[in-house]
Design a protein around this motif. Structure first.
Motif, PDB file in Angstrom:
ATOM      1  N   ASP A  50      37.659   9.452  60.629  1.00 56.93           N
ATOM      2  CA  ASP A  50      37.641   9.569  59.169  1.00 56.93           C
ATOM      3  C   ASP A  50      38.043  10.955  58.682  1.00 56.93           C
ATOM      4  N   GLU A  51      37.916  11.960  59.525  1.00 57.88           N
ATOM      5  CA  GLU A  51      38.282  13.329  59.143  1.00 57.88           C
ATOM      6  C   GLU A  51      39.785  13.583  59.254  1.00 57.88           C
ATOM      7  N   HIS A  52      40.528  12.702  59.910  1.00 59.29           N
ATOM      8  CA  HIS A  52      41.945  12.932  60.179  1.00 59.29           C
ATOM      9  C   HIS A  52      42.789  11.789  59.625  1.00 59.29           C
ATOM     10  N   GLU A  53      43.377  12.043  58.458  1.00 62.39           N
ATOM     11  CA  GLU A  53      44.124  11.004  57.753  1.00 62.39           C
ATOM     12  C   GLU A  53      45.372  10.541  58.496  1.00 62.39           C
ATOM     13  N   ASP A  54      45.906  11.361  59.393  1.00 62.78           N
ATOM     14  CA  ASP A  54      47.095  10.932  60.127  1.00 62.78           C
ATOM     15  C   ASP A  54      46.800   9.736  61.039  1.00 62.78           C
ATOM     16  N   LEU A  55      45.545   9.536  61.400  1.00 66.08           N
ATOM     17  CA  LEU A  55      45.191   8.390  62.232  1.00 66.08           C
ATOM     18  C   LEU A  55      45.296   7.071  61.463  1.00 66.08           C
ATOM     19  N   ILE A  56      45.298   7.134  60.148  1.00 67.32           N
ATOM     20  CA  ILE A  56      45.494   5.923  59.333  1.00 67.32           C
ATOM     21  C   ILE A  56      46.840   5.296  59.676  1.00 67.32           C
ATOM     22  N   ILE A  57      47.862   6.137  59.809  1.00 65.41           N
ATOM     23  CA  ILE A  57      49.198   5.641  60.147  1.00 65.41           C
ATOM     24  C   ILE A  57      49.180   4.936  61.497  1.00 65.41           C
ATOM     25  N   VAL A  58      48.470   5.496  62.458  1.00 67.20           N
ATOM     26  CA  VAL A  58      48.405   4.896  63.789  1.00 67.20           C
ATOM     27  C   VAL A  58      47.726   3.526  63.715  1.00 67.20           C
ATOM     28  N   VAL A  59      46.664   3.429  62.939  1.00 67.47           N
ATOM     29  CA  VAL A  59      45.997   2.135  62.777  1.00 67.47           C
ATOM     30  C   VAL A  59      46.974   1.110  62.221  1.00 67.47           C
ATOM     31  N   TYR A  60      47.682   1.477  61.164  1.00 66.06           N
ATOM     32  CA  TYR A  60      48.659   0.552  60.574  1.00 66.06           C
ATOM     33  C   TYR A  60      49.749   0.163  61.570  1.00 66.06           C
ATOM     34  N   ILE A  61      50.258   1.130  62.318  1.00 65.45           N
ATOM     35  CA  ILE A  61      51.307   0.845  63.300  1.00 65.45           C
ATOM     36  C   ILE A  61      50.796  -0.122  64.362  1.00 65.45           C
ATOM     37  N   THR A  84      52.338   7.452  69.274  1.00 70.42           N
ATOM     38  CA  THR A  84      52.049   8.198  70.492  1.00 70.42           C
ATOM     39  C   THR A  84      51.878   9.688  70.206  1.00 70.42           C
ATOM     40  N   THR A  85      52.749  10.236  69.393  1.00 68.41           N
ATOM     41  CA  THR A  85      52.669  11.660  69.047  1.00 68.41           C
ATOM     42  C   THR A  85      51.373  11.982  68.318  1.00 68.41           C
ATOM     43  N   ILE A  86      51.017  11.163  67.332  1.00 69.17           N
ATOM     44  CA  ILE A  86      49.779  11.414  66.582  1.00 69.17           C
ATOM     45  C   ILE A  86      48.568  11.263  67.495  1.00 69.17           C
ATOM     46  N   LEU A  87      48.558  10.249  68.340  1.00 65.10           N
ATOM     47  CA  LEU A  87      47.424  10.062  69.245  1.00 65.10           C
ATOM     48  C   LEU A  87      47.268  11.240  70.198  1.00 65.10           C
ATOM     49  N   LYS A  88      48.364  11.783  70.671  1.00 63.96           N
ATOM     50  CA  LYS A  88      48.294  12.933  71.583  1.00 63.96           C
ATOM     51  C   LYS A  88      47.686  14.156  70.906  1.00 63.96           C
ATOM     52  N   LEU A  89      47.864  14.282  69.608  1.00 62.29           N
ATOM     53  CA  LEU A  89      47.285  15.410  68.869  1.00 62.29           C
ATOM     54  C   LEU A  89      45.760  15.365  68.860  1.00 62.29           C
ATOM     55  N   HIS A  90      45.198  14.174  68.997  1.00 58.84           N
ATOM     56  CA  HIS A  90      43.753  13.995  68.893  1.00 58.84           C
ATOM     57  C   HIS A  90      43.099  13.588  70.201  1.00 58.84           C
ATOM     58  N   ASP A  91      43.812  13.701  71.285  1.00 59.10           N
ATOM     59  CA  ASP A  91      43.298  13.264  72.587  1.00 59.10           C
ATOM     60  C   ASP A  91      42.217  14.200  73.095  1.00 59.10           C
ATOM     61  N   LYS A  92      41.039  13.651  73.344  1.00 56.41           N
ATOM     62  CA  LYS A  92      39.913  14.423  73.881  1.00 56.41           C
ATOM     63  C   LYS A  92      39.668  14.106  75.359  1.00 56.41           C
ATOM     64  N   ASN A  93      40.476  13.226  75.930  1.00 59.78           N
ATOM     65  CA  ASN A  93      40.362  12.884  77.346  1.00 59.78           C
ATOM     66  C   ASN A  93      41.187  13.869  78.161  1.00 59.78           C
ATOM     67  N   PHE A  94      40.508  14.799  78.778  1.00 60.35           N
ATOM     68  CA  PHE A  94      41.196  15.824  79.564  1.00 60.35           C
ATOM     69  C   PHE A  94      41.006  15.553  81.045  1.00 60.35           C
ATOM     70  N   LEU A  95      41.494  14.431  81.500  1.00 59.73           N
ATOM     71  CA  LEU A  95      41.353  14.076  82.916  1.00 59.73           C
ATOM     72  C   LEU A  95      42.538  14.513  83.698  1.00 59.73           C
TER      73      LEU A  95
END
Length: 95
Positions: A50-61, A84-95
């Protein structure tokens, strides 16, 4: 707008789909799945989304992709580069 505020009506408009009970049920399931996918893929929660409006676009896509590709076979098999680009900006999985 926040990710949690996205409605089935919003998805209907984005997908340019006809409003009927079957399509609305499908889009509700797709909306839930898209949010779940984003949270799982990036190890984030609803508050973060909810804090990151760019994720709205990813949901729609993701919802539109699920709506457009309702069969088991896929001809393209490539991820949407914008999502993919937007999701990578918010990736918290550092495996």
């Amino acid at each position: 707008m926040k990710v949690s505020e996205i409605t089935v009506k919003d998805c209907l408009e984005y997908c340019r789909a006809q409003a009927d009970a079957e399509t609305e049920r499908f889009l509700q399931n797709a909306l839930t799945a898209a949010k779940s996918y984003i949270k799982s893929r990036n190890a984030i929660d609803d508050a973060y989304m909810d804090e990151h409006e760019d994720l709205i676009i990813v949901v729609y896509i993701l919802v539109a992709d699920m709506y457009d590709n309702r069969s088991m076979t896929v001809t393209n098999g490539k991820e949407n580069p914008t999502a993919t680009t937007i999701l990578k900006l918010h990736d918290k999985n550092f495996l």
